[in-house]
Write an enzyme that holds these catalytic residues in place. Sequence first.
Site, PDB file in Angstrom:
ATOM      1  N   LYS A 109       0.808  -1.226   0.000  1.00 15.52           N
ATOM      2  CA  LYS A 109       0.000   0.000   0.000  1.00 15.52           C
ATOM      3  C   LYS A 109       0.840   1.275   0.000  1.00 15.52           C
ATOM      4  O   LYS A 109       0.384   2.313  -0.469  1.00 15.52           O
ATOM      5  CB  LYS A 109      -0.954   0.017   1.203  1.00 15.52           C
ATOM      6  CG  LYS A 109      -2.160  -0.898   1.035  1.00 15.52           C
ATOM      7  CD  LYS A 109      -3.101  -0.763   2.220  1.00 15.52           C
ATOM      8  CE  LYS A 109      -4.327  -1.640   2.050  1.00 15.52           C
ATOM      9  NZ  LYS A 109      -5.301  -1.470   3.123  1.00 15.52           N
TER      10      LYS A 109
ATOM     11  N   ASP B 155     -10.192   2.934   1.856  1.00 14.70           N
ATOM     12  CA  ASP B 155     -10.353   2.367   3.212  1.00 14.70           C
ATOM     13  C   ASP B 155     -10.963   3.407   4.159  1.00 14.70           C
ATOM     14  O   ASP B 155     -11.843   3.078   4.965  1.00 14.70           O
ATOM     15  CB  ASP B 155      -8.996   1.927   3.782  1.00 14.70           C
ATOM     16  CG  ASP B 155      -8.554   0.577   3.250  1.00 14.70           C
ATOM     17  OD1 ASP B 155      -9.419  -0.218   2.827  1.00 14.70           O
ATOM     18  OD2 ASP B 155      -7.335   0.321   3.248  1.00 14.70           O
TER      19      ASP B 155
HETATM   20  P1  NAP Z   1      -0.460  -3.349   9.662  1.00 18.92           P
HETATM   21  O1  NAP Z   1      -0.131  -2.167   8.815  1.00 18.92           O
HETATM   22  O2  NAP Z   1       0.458  -4.517   9.680  1.00 18.92           O
HETATM   23  O3  NAP Z   1      -0.627  -2.782  11.178  1.00 18.92           O
HETATM   24  C1  NAP Z   1      -1.022  -3.626  12.240  1.00 18.92           C
HETATM   25  C2  NAP Z   1      -0.960  -2.856  13.563  1.00 18.92           C
HETATM   26  O4  NAP Z   1      -1.413  -3.734  14.598  1.00 18.92           O
HETATM   27  C3  NAP Z   1       0.443  -2.420  13.986  1.00 18.92           C
HETATM   28  O5  NAP Z   1       0.344  -1.295  14.822  1.00 18.92           O
HETATM   29  C4  NAP Z   1       0.919  -3.643  14.778  1.00 18.92           C
HETATM   30  O6  NAP Z   1       1.943  -3.360  15.687  1.00 18.92           O
HETATM   31  C5  NAP Z   1      -0.336  -3.972  15.530  1.00 18.92           C
HETATM   32  N1  NAP Z   1      -0.418  -5.358  15.975  1.00 18.92           N
HETATM   33  C6  NAP Z   1      -0.167  -6.479  15.250  1.00 18.92           C
HETATM   34  N2  NAP Z   1      -0.439  -7.562  15.997  1.00 18.92           N
HETATM   35  C7  NAP Z   1      -0.838  -7.111  17.207  1.00 18.92           C
HETATM   36  C8  NAP Z   1      -1.245  -7.768  18.418  1.00 18.92           C
HETATM   37  N3  NAP Z   1      -1.283  -9.104  18.512  1.00 18.92           N
HETATM   38  N4  NAP Z   1      -1.594  -6.995  19.481  1.00 18.92           N
HETATM   39  C9  NAP Z   1      -1.548  -5.654  19.413  1.00 18.92           C
HETATM   40  N5  NAP Z   1      -1.155  -4.972  18.300  1.00 18.92           N
HETATM   41  C10 NAP Z   1      -0.818  -5.707  17.218  1.00 18.92           C
HETATM   42  O7  NAP Z   1      -1.883  -3.942   9.285  1.00 18.92           O
HETATM   43  P2  NAP Z   1      -3.147  -3.112   8.770  1.00 18.92           P
HETATM   44  O8  NAP Z   1      -3.138  -3.000   7.303  1.00 18.92           O
HETATM   45  O9  NAP Z   1      -3.210  -1.870   9.566  1.00 18.92           O
HETATM   46  O10 NAP Z   1      -4.346  -4.125   9.142  1.00 18.92           O
HETATM   47  C11 NAP Z   1      -4.760  -4.315  10.482  1.00 18.92           C
HETATM   48  C12 NAP Z   1      -6.006  -5.206  10.509  1.00 18.92           C
HETATM   49  O11 NAP Z   1      -7.100  -4.527   9.899  1.00 18.92           O
HETATM   50  C13 NAP Z   1      -5.844  -6.537   9.752  1.00 18.92           C
HETATM   51  O12 NAP Z   1      -6.480  -7.555  10.484  1.00 18.92           O
HETATM   52  C14 NAP Z   1      -6.610  -6.291   8.456  1.00 18.92           C
HETATM   53  O13 NAP Z   1      -7.155  -7.491   7.916  1.00 18.92           O
HETATM   54  C15 NAP Z   1      -7.731  -5.376   8.961  1.00 18.92           C
HETATM   55  N6  NAP Z   1      -8.294  -4.560   7.884  1.00 18.92           N
HETATM   56  C16 NAP Z   1      -9.635  -4.690   7.627  1.00 18.92           C
HETATM   57  C17 NAP Z   1     -10.212  -3.936   6.635  1.00 18.92           C
HETATM   58  C18 NAP Z   1     -11.684  -4.085   6.356  1.00 18.92           C
HETATM   59  O14 NAP Z   1     -12.129  -3.689   5.263  1.00 18.92           O
HETATM   60  N7  NAP Z   1     -12.473  -4.593   7.284  1.00 18.92           N
HETATM   61  C19 NAP Z   1      -9.443  -3.015   5.881  1.00 18.92           C
HETATM   62  C20 NAP Z   1      -8.072  -2.885   6.179  1.00 18.92           C
HETATM   63  C21 NAP Z   1      -7.513  -3.678   7.189  1.00 18.92           C
HETATM   64  P3  NAP Z   1       3.463  -3.841  15.348  1.00 18.92           P
HETATM   65  O15 NAP Z   1       3.896  -2.977  14.202  1.00 18.92           O
HETATM   66  O16 NAP Z   1       4.177  -3.622  16.618  1.00 18.92           O
HETATM   67  O17 NAP Z   1       3.358  -5.302  14.945  1.00 18.92           O
END
Ligand code: NAP
Length: 317
Positions: A73, A109
């Site tokens: 992204k 998003d």
């Molecule tokens: P990302 O860029 O990898 O960011 C994930 C964030 O969560 C980071 O701050 C990470 O911290 C933290 N994290 C990871 N595992 C964790 C845990 N076990 N406990 C606490 N914090 C944790 O991912 P993203 O793109 O933001 O996506 C996050 C989630 O949103 C995913 O599950 C994705 O599928 C979902 N999502 C859903 C939609 C929808 O349409 N519903 C759209 C976009 C995303 P660290 O960097 O320290 O690991």
Amino acid sequence: MLSRKAYRLGLTGWPLGHSLSPGLHRAALHALGLEGEYRLYPIPPGDPSALAGLLGKVRSGELHGLNVTIPHKQAVITGLDRLTSLARATGAVNTVFFEGDDLVGDNTDAPGFALSLRHFLESSPQLQSTPASAANRALVLGAGGAARAVVYALVSAGWRVGVAARRVEQARALADGLQPAPAQGGPISAASLEPDAVRALVGECPPDLVVNATPAGMAPDVLSSPWPSGVCLPPRAAVYDLVYNPRETKLLREARAAGLPASGGISMLVEQAALAFERWTGRSAPREPMYAAVDETAPKGSQPRPPGSLLHEEVNA
Ligand code: NAP
């Protein structure tokens, strides 16, 4: 005789696993009687030439629209000519199209989340005192790409937002990067996800909305919750979990058990897809068939598995 346009659409990311996007977009094309296809283009991280090659297909008209998901992204931005204001503000692109002479990157998003949140807040009688655009407090868990879109949407709608992440420096960077714009919301605060920090924050300024923007609780890690253990959920908060696999996460179950209104991320998934479809086709997206398609294909409720289970259900956009 004029031949009808066949839309060639797709998604790149890694891994793509059992992505729900092809089903969503094929349902939309079918419902509108449009010809076309939506294919997956898995590209592993660290392969810029493969990403550039795929963008070249959009530039040449071989592809009419491309979705981009983790981990590309941000990386995709260098290959584009122009960003929409939303993509610029959120620093992430999930939708690419060709317009005029430009390869354009957009972010659906943030508005997808805003639409989904509005449906949630309006549909819950318990939330009549929590209008979607009020100077209410929201606490966003996580500080990655999705959190950035969520915080942007909330601040734009006038919410006062706090971000809590397990790496507090990541929460600070998100907060610093998004303020002072947009101007409507108050300052964004940053905190740690440690139990004591969250307990203090909830005690001082109880949020009206908690949003999980971390993958904690997503299959196969269904026994996890981003909410720190031993800390009570805020007493009057609505809880929104971006995770949609499983539909009912541990966080959502705990929220409902505490009598709080709760929503998972399926509707955001559909809304961001619908907005991308509209950019590509110029047609209003048929949301009902898209919701029906996701109802047929989305995992209804993955059974909790012990942590460390080798089974892995990867579902990415
Ligand atoms: P990302 O860029 O990898 O960011 C994930 C964030 O969560 C980071 O701050 C990470 O911290 C933290 N994290 C990871 N595992 C964790 C845990 N076990 N406990 C606490 N914090 C944790 O991912 P993203 O793109 O933001 O996506 C996050 C989630 O949103 C995913 O599950 C994705 O599928 C979902 N999502 C859903 C939609 C929808 O349409 N519903 C759209 C976009 C995303 P660290 O960097 O320290 O690991």
